[in-house]
Design an enzyme around this catalytic site. Sequence first.
Site, short mmCIF file in Angstrom:
data_model
loop_
_atom_site.label_atom_id
_atom_site.label_comp_id
_atom_site.label_asym_id
_atom_site.label_seq_id
_atom_site.Cartn_x
_atom_site.Cartn_y
_atom_site.Cartn_z
N TYR A 28 0.84 -1.20 0.00
CA TYR A 28 0.00 0.00 0.00
C TYR A 28 0.88 1.25 0.00
CZ TYR A 28 -3.03 3.72 1.76
OH TYR A 28 -3.70 4.91 1.92
N SER A 110 -2.69 12.57 8.56
CA SER A 110 -3.68 12.39 7.50
C SER A 110 -5.08 12.26 8.07
CB SER A 110 -3.34 11.14 6.69
OG SER A 110 -4.39 10.79 5.81
N GLN A 132 -3.90 17.20 7.64
CA GLN A 132 -4.27 17.15 6.23
C GLN A 132 -5.76 16.84 6.10
OE1 GLN A 132 -5.06 13.88 4.85
NE2 GLN A 132 -5.64 14.74 2.88
N TYR A 134 -9.12 16.16 3.42
CA TYR A 134 -9.72 15.88 2.12
C TYR A 134 -11.06 16.61 2.02
CZ TYR A 134 -6.48 11.97 1.45
OH TYR A 134 -5.36 11.21 1.28
N THR A 160 -5.66 18.53 0.52
CA THR A 160 -5.26 17.73 -0.63
C THR A 160 -6.25 17.93 -1.77
OG1 THR A 160 -4.12 16.08 0.72
CG2 THR A 160 -4.86 15.38 -1.47
N ARG A 169 -4.59 1.30 -8.04
CA ARG A 169 -3.31 0.73 -7.63
C ARG A 169 -3.46 -0.78 -7.68
NH1 ARG A 169 -4.24 5.10 -2.97
NH2 ARG A 169 -4.16 6.88 -4.39
N LYS A 256 -2.11 21.09 -1.35
CA LYS A 256 -1.27 19.96 -1.76
C LYS A 256 -1.81 19.34 -3.05
CE LYS A 256 0.65 15.70 0.24
NZ LYS A 256 0.20 14.70 -0.75
N HIS A 280 1.13 13.00 -5.65
CA HIS A 280 0.64 11.98 -4.72
C HIS A 280 1.55 10.75 -4.72
CE1 HIS A 280 -3.16 11.90 -2.32
NE2 HIS A 280 -2.76 10.67 -2.08
N ARG A 283 0.72 8.00 -7.17
CA ARG A 283 -0.40 7.12 -6.85
C ARG A 283 -1.72 7.56 -7.48
NH1 ARG A 283 0.12 3.99 -2.37
NH2 ARG A 283 -1.85 4.57 -1.38
#
Length: 392
Positions: A28, A110, A132, A134, A160, A169, A256, A280, A283
Site C-alpha cells: 500500500y 492524515s 491534512q 480531504y 489535498t 493501484r 497539496k 501523490h 499514486r
Amino acid sequence: MTQLAHITCIEDLRVIAERRVPRMFYDYADSGSYTQGTYRDNEAAFQKIKLRQRVAVNMEGRSTRSTMVGQDVAMPVAIAPTGLTGMQHADGEILAARAAKAFGIPFTLSTMSICSLEDVAEHTGRHPFWFQLYMMRDRGFMERLIERAKAANCSALQVTLDLQILGQRHKDIKNGLSTPPKPTLRNLINLATKPRWCMGMLGTRRRFMGNIVGHVQGVADMGSLASWTADQFDPTLNWKDVEWIRQRWGGKLILKGIMDAEDARLAAETGADALIVSNHGGRQLDGAPATIDALPSIVQAAGRDIEVWLDSGIRSGQDVLKARALGAQGTLIGRSFLYGLGAYGQDGVTRALQIIQKELDTTMAFCGHTDINRVGQGILLPGTYPLPFPQV
C-alpha cells in the site's frame, strides 16, 4: 540500536520494512497507480540532476535550519500525511509525531490515519502539528474535523486537491486491501510470518481510522466505515471550496497536489500560505511528470506571495538540496519515513531523519555552502537540471 548504527541510507530501511510489514500494508505504501511509471520517475528524475563540487571553501559553521510557513525547522523537511500509517507499525502516527517533535521538524497527520487527532495531541504533549484534510461530501463532518484540528493545537492545515477520485493501484486490488482487509489465505499466511507486527497490533486499541470511526453518525466499525468512505471523496471540488475551508480554518493554509503552472497561479490567488508540488507519490495520475521536473515552472508561476514546497520521490538529503536549489522553500517525505517506521518504529523514523539531514549537510558543504538558506541554482551543473516547461 547496534542494528540502527549500521543503517546508512533510506534503502536499508526499505529492505527491513519489506521484511517486517505485512505484504498488503507494505505494498500500500510502496506502490503507484497503473504502470507505476510516475512513481518510478519521481526518484529517477532526481538522479539526473548533477551537482557542482567546489573546493577550498571554509566548511565550518554549517546550518540546515530554515523555516516553513514561518515555523522554524531543523531542516527544510516535514513529514507528509500518509494514510494508514498506523498499519505500518502499531500506533504509527503517534510514534512518527514524537520523532518529528524531537528532531525539530513538522509532522502532518492524515485524515485517513489510524491514530486520531486527539491521540496524537495527547501523546505528544499537545505539541503543534499539521493536519491534512480531504474535501468530502459531508460538509458537517468537515466542519467538525476542522474544529477538532484547532482543539488538538494543529498549527497548519493541508488541503489535498488531487484525490477527488482514486487512481487504481493494482497491488492493492491483488492483495485484497479493502476496508476491512479481506482475510484471504495468502494474507493469513503472510501475517503468520510477521510476529513482531502482530504482537504490536495486539497491544494497541488503535486499528481503525480514528478520525472517522465514532465521529460520523452510523459509522462505528470497519464495515460501516467502508460504505461511508466509498461515497465521500467529492468529485465536484473546486477553488470555491478552498475558500470555504480557508474561512472556517482561519490559520496557516497549505494546498497539496499542484502540478501545473496555471494551477499554481490560482493557488496563489486563494491567499494560501504554501502550495505543495505533488503527484501523490505517483499514486494518482500515472503519466504525470516527476515533481522535480514540474517544480521550476510552478516556482516561476507562483510568484512571491506563496511558498512553494515539494514532495514525491525524496529519498535522500541530496534530493532535498536539489529541490531547494530549484526554488522549493521546503520538502515533505512520505515513504522515506514509512520505511523507517515499518522497520524500527519511532527509532526508525528518527534514523531516517538523521540520514537525510547528514546527507543534506555534507552535500551542501561539498557544493561550497554552509547555510541552506543561501543555496540556489548555482550549485547545479548546467544542462542537467529541469527548466520551466513551455507554457501551453
